[in-house]
Design an enzyme around this catalytic site. Sequence first.
Site, PDB file in Angstrom:
ATOM      1  N   PHE A  19     -10.737   8.504  51.465  1.00  0.00           N
ATOM      2  CA  PHE A  19      -9.458   9.754  51.150  1.00  0.00           C
ATOM      3  C   PHE A  19     -10.085   9.701  49.635  1.00  0.00           C
ATOM      4  O   PHE A  19      -9.723  11.360  48.921  1.00  0.00           O
ATOM      5  CB  PHE A  19      -8.270   9.272  51.606  1.00  0.00           C
ATOM      6  CG  PHE A  19      -8.334   8.755  53.554  1.00  0.00           C
ATOM      7  CD1 PHE A  19      -8.727   7.939  53.638  1.00  0.00           C
ATOM      8  CD2 PHE A  19      -8.061  10.082  54.094  1.00  0.00           C
ATOM      9  CE1 PHE A  19      -8.278   8.059  55.208  1.00  0.00           C
ATOM     10  CE2 PHE A  19      -7.798   9.965  55.164  1.00  0.00           C
ATOM     11  CZ  PHE A  19      -7.985   9.169  55.654  1.00  0.00           C
ATOM     12  N   ARG A  20     -10.253   8.365  48.992  1.00  0.00           N
ATOM     13  CA  ARG A  20     -10.011   8.160  47.783  1.00  0.00           C
ATOM     14  C   ARG A  20     -11.208   8.058  46.834  1.00  0.00           C
ATOM     15  O   ARG A  20     -11.067   8.033  45.800  1.00  0.00           O
ATOM     16  CB  ARG A  20      -8.587   7.630  47.380  1.00  0.00           C
ATOM     17  CG  ARG A  20      -7.357   7.353  47.943  1.00  0.00           C
ATOM     18  CD  ARG A  20      -6.684   6.477  47.933  1.00  0.00           C
ATOM     19  NE  ARG A  20      -5.711   7.145  48.625  1.00  0.00           N
ATOM     20  CZ  ARG A  20      -5.220   6.097  50.017  1.00  0.00           C
ATOM     21  NH1 ARG A  20      -6.251   6.299  50.769  1.00  0.00           N
ATOM     22  NH2 ARG A  20      -4.153   6.652  50.684  1.00  0.00           N
ATOM     23  N   GLN A  52      -8.031   0.342  59.056  1.00  0.00           N
ATOM     24  CA  GLN A  52      -7.090   1.367  59.421  1.00  0.00           C
ATOM     25  C   GLN A  52      -7.218   2.779  59.759  1.00  0.00           C
ATOM     26  O   GLN A  52      -6.553   3.737  59.341  1.00  0.00           O
ATOM     27  CB  GLN A  52      -7.097   1.337  57.394  1.00  0.00           C
ATOM     28  CG  GLN A  52      -6.311   0.001  57.039  1.00  0.00           C
ATOM     29  CD  GLN A  52      -6.229   0.196  55.207  1.00  0.00           C
ATOM     30  OE1 GLN A  52      -5.887   0.455  54.357  1.00  0.00           O
ATOM     31  NE2 GLN A  52      -7.787  -0.521  55.132  1.00  0.00           N
ATOM     32  N   HIS A  54      -3.191   2.132  61.609  1.00  0.00           N
ATOM     33  CA  HIS A  54      -3.336   3.149  61.467  1.00  0.00           C
ATOM     34  C   HIS A  54      -2.698   4.266  62.056  1.00  0.00           C
ATOM     35  O   HIS A  54      -3.103   5.577  62.347  1.00  0.00           O
ATOM     36  CB  HIS A  54      -3.703   4.163  60.282  1.00  0.00           C
ATOM     37  CG  HIS A  54      -3.167   3.576  58.768  1.00  0.00           C
ATOM     38  ND1 HIS A  54      -3.492   3.328  57.661  1.00  0.00           N
ATOM     39  CD2 HIS A  54      -2.356   2.602  58.990  1.00  0.00           C
ATOM     40  CE1 HIS A  54      -2.738   2.877  57.116  1.00  0.00           C
ATOM     41  NE2 HIS A  54      -2.768   1.899  57.397  1.00  0.00           N
ATOM     42  N   CYS A  87       9.247  14.413  72.468  1.00  0.00           N
ATOM     43  CA  CYS A  87       9.291  13.442  73.571  1.00  0.00           C
ATOM     44  C   CYS A  87       7.929  12.531  73.270  1.00  0.00           C
ATOM     45  O   CYS A  87       8.266  11.648  74.569  1.00  0.00           O
ATOM     46  CB  CYS A  87       9.412  14.266  73.860  1.00  0.00           C
ATOM     47  SG  CYS A  87       7.672  14.495  75.615  1.00  0.00           S
ATOM     48  N   CYS A 133       4.343  20.957  73.948  1.00  0.00           N
ATOM     49  CA  CYS A 133       4.604  19.985  75.218  1.00  0.00           C
ATOM     50  C   CYS A 133       5.019  20.427  76.305  1.00  0.00           C
ATOM     51  O   CYS A 133       5.577  21.423  76.410  1.00  0.00           O
ATOM     52  CB  CYS A 133       5.902  19.406  74.618  1.00  0.00           C
ATOM     53  SG  CYS A 133       5.531  17.732  75.367  1.00  0.00           S
ATOM     54  N   SER A 160      -9.944   0.962  49.683  1.00  0.00           N
ATOM     55  CA  SER A 160      -9.215   0.499  48.426  1.00  0.00           C
ATOM     56  C   SER A 160      -7.876  -0.041  48.691  1.00  0.00           C
ATOM     57  O   SER A 160      -7.487  -0.442  47.183  1.00  0.00           O
ATOM     58  CB  SER A 160      -8.661   2.071  47.109  1.00  0.00           C
ATOM     59  OG  SER A 160      -7.931   2.974  48.497  1.00  0.00           O
ATOM     60  N   ASN A 183     -17.059  -3.987  48.762  1.00  0.00           N
ATOM     61  CA  ASN A 183     -17.057  -2.054  48.479  1.00  0.00           C
ATOM     62  C   ASN A 183     -17.421  -1.191  47.249  1.00  0.00           C
ATOM     63  O   ASN A 183     -18.620  -2.632  46.992  1.00  0.00           O
ATOM     64  CB  ASN A 183     -16.114  -2.029  48.820  1.00  0.00           C
ATOM     65  CG  ASN A 183     -15.020  -0.856  48.229  1.00  0.00           C
ATOM     66  OD1 ASN A 183     -14.151  -0.131  49.366  1.00  0.00           O
ATOM     67  ND2 ASN A 183     -14.400   0.007  46.730  1.00  0.00           N
TER      68      ASN A 183
HETATM   69  N1  APR Z   1     -19.687   1.305  51.565  1.00  0.00           N
HETATM   70  C1  APR Z   1     -18.694   0.304  50.903  1.00  0.00           C
HETATM   71  N2  APR Z   1     -17.667   0.955  49.852  1.00  0.00           N
HETATM   72  C2  APR Z   1     -17.376   2.429  50.304  1.00  0.00           C
HETATM   73  C3  APR Z   1     -18.171   3.074  51.665  1.00  0.00           C
HETATM   74  C4  APR Z   1     -20.003   2.343  51.787  1.00  0.00           C
HETATM   75  N3  APR Z   1     -20.576   3.327  52.396  1.00  0.00           N
HETATM   76  N4  APR Z   1     -17.666   4.041  51.204  1.00  0.00           N
HETATM   77  C5  APR Z   1     -16.622   4.562  50.498  1.00  0.00           C
HETATM   78  N5  APR Z   1     -16.165   3.046  50.119  1.00  0.00           N
HETATM   79  C6  APR Z   1     -15.316   2.710  49.508  1.00  0.00           C
HETATM   80  C7  APR Z   1     -14.161   3.752  48.201  1.00  0.00           C
HETATM   81  O1  APR Z   1     -14.967   3.153  47.208  1.00  0.00           O
HETATM   82  C8  APR Z   1     -13.373   3.105  48.578  1.00  0.00           C
HETATM   83  O2  APR Z   1     -12.844   1.930  47.902  1.00  0.00           O
HETATM   84  O3  APR Z   1     -14.331   2.783  50.530  1.00  0.00           O
HETATM   85  C9  APR Z   1     -12.906   3.176  49.464  1.00  0.00           C
HETATM   86  C10 APR Z   1     -12.122   3.693  50.633  1.00  0.00           C
HETATM   87  O4  APR Z   1     -10.788   3.476  49.865  1.00  0.00           O
HETATM   88  P1  APR Z   1     -10.274   5.316  50.730  1.00  0.00           P
HETATM   89  O5  APR Z   1     -10.672   6.266  50.556  1.00  0.00           O
HETATM   90  O6  APR Z   1      -9.006   5.502  49.996  1.00  0.00           O
HETATM   91  O7  APR Z   1      -9.235   4.823  52.360  1.00  0.00           O
HETATM   92  P2  APR Z   1      -8.192   3.675  53.044  1.00  0.00           P
HETATM   93  O8  APR Z   1      -8.816   2.384  51.966  1.00  0.00           O
HETATM   94  O9  APR Z   1      -8.715   3.409  54.025  1.00  0.00           O
HETATM   95  O10 APR Z   1      -7.462   4.476  52.465  1.00  0.00           O
HETATM   96  C11 APR Z   1      -6.286   3.554  53.370  1.00  0.00           C
HETATM   97  O11 APR Z   1      -4.796   6.045  53.097  1.00  0.00           O
HETATM   98  O12 APR Z   1      -4.518   8.051  53.853  1.00  0.00           O
HETATM   99  C12 APR Z   1      -3.522   6.633  53.571  1.00  0.00           C
HETATM  100  O13 APR Z   1      -4.073   6.417  56.189  1.00  0.00           O
HETATM  101  C13 APR Z   1      -4.939   6.911  55.216  1.00  0.00           C
HETATM  102  O14 APR Z   1      -5.957   4.665  56.405  1.00  0.00           O
HETATM  103  C14 APR Z   1      -6.152   5.810  54.844  1.00  0.00           C
HETATM  104  C15 APR Z   1      -5.126   4.652  54.135  1.00  0.00           C
END
Ligand code: APR
Length: 235
Positions: free
Chosen positions: A31-32, A97, A115, A126, A141, A183, A204
């Site tokens: 996502f980020r 998540q 999630h 419903c 539905c 993240s 990470n």
């Molecule tokens: N190996 C290790 N880390 C990774 C890899 C990888 N191959 N690919 C990405 N990442 C890291 C990124 O650097 C980032 O810090 O995984 C992290 C993913 O963070 P997000 O994109 O924020 O995803 P997440 O933390 O799961 O988001 C939480 O936010 O939008 C909502 O509901 C959605 O469940 C999600 C929640």
Amino acid sequence: MKQTATWLKTADSVVVLTGAGMSTESNIPDFRSRSGWWQQVDPMTIATPEALEGNPEQFKAFYKARLEALEEAEPNRGHQIIARWEERGLVDRVATQNVDGLHQRAGSRNVDALHGTIHAIRCHRCDRPHELDAFLRDEACVSCGGVLRPGVVLFGEMLPQDAWQRALKAIEKADVVLVIGTSLDVYPVNQLPSVTGGKTVYINRDIDQSIHAFDAVHQGSAGEILEELDRLMEA
Ligand code: APR
């Protein structure tokens, strides 16, 4: 890394907490990150009950795109290692998540989907469950004519309380909590690492200063680091 492997080998209870970074090696965007979903669209305009009620066509298009991106996805080596560790009694639970179901498809059995699950379609009004195809075919539905939606937790919605309580209790008493590919941006899951009395390990790709005071931090690919830990635990 050797220290983390020793903690894992000698722990009585290990819980793995994962985020979208666990699935990028299955070609599913997170996502980020730079290539993440939220670089293309503002989550507050799409992943909320207001967006579903106010602009159902745009909401459905977004979640159909995510479902399509999942069609080809397979569990990656990281999912498989965690499932194998559970089989060998090295991991007790996975709290995720992720809504993609890849931990479950890799064979992990004790998975708390904090999630929700994108494939679990239900009526927004419903709650009647429906087949995935009914959502993909834009059907309403069958009971009340309401809008169908995936069983994911939208921003502002409650987390599934049974999954949350199971994960919270397991993490509180864990000897080691492995936090992988998240993240830690989103509440309340981002509070979980700080509730354990055990060791906390953060795996990470991007490491920013805001991460809690983890006992160990390993920067890099989840798959590679899990493979390395697996090798060290065999030794
Ligand atoms: N190996 C290790 N880390 C990774 C890899 C990888 N191959 N690919 C990405 N990442 C890291 C990124 O650097 C980032 O810090 O995984 C992290 C993913 O963070 P997000 O994109 O924020 O995803 P997440 O933390 O799961 O988001 C939480 O936010 O939008 C909502 O509901 C959605 O469940 C999600 C929640």
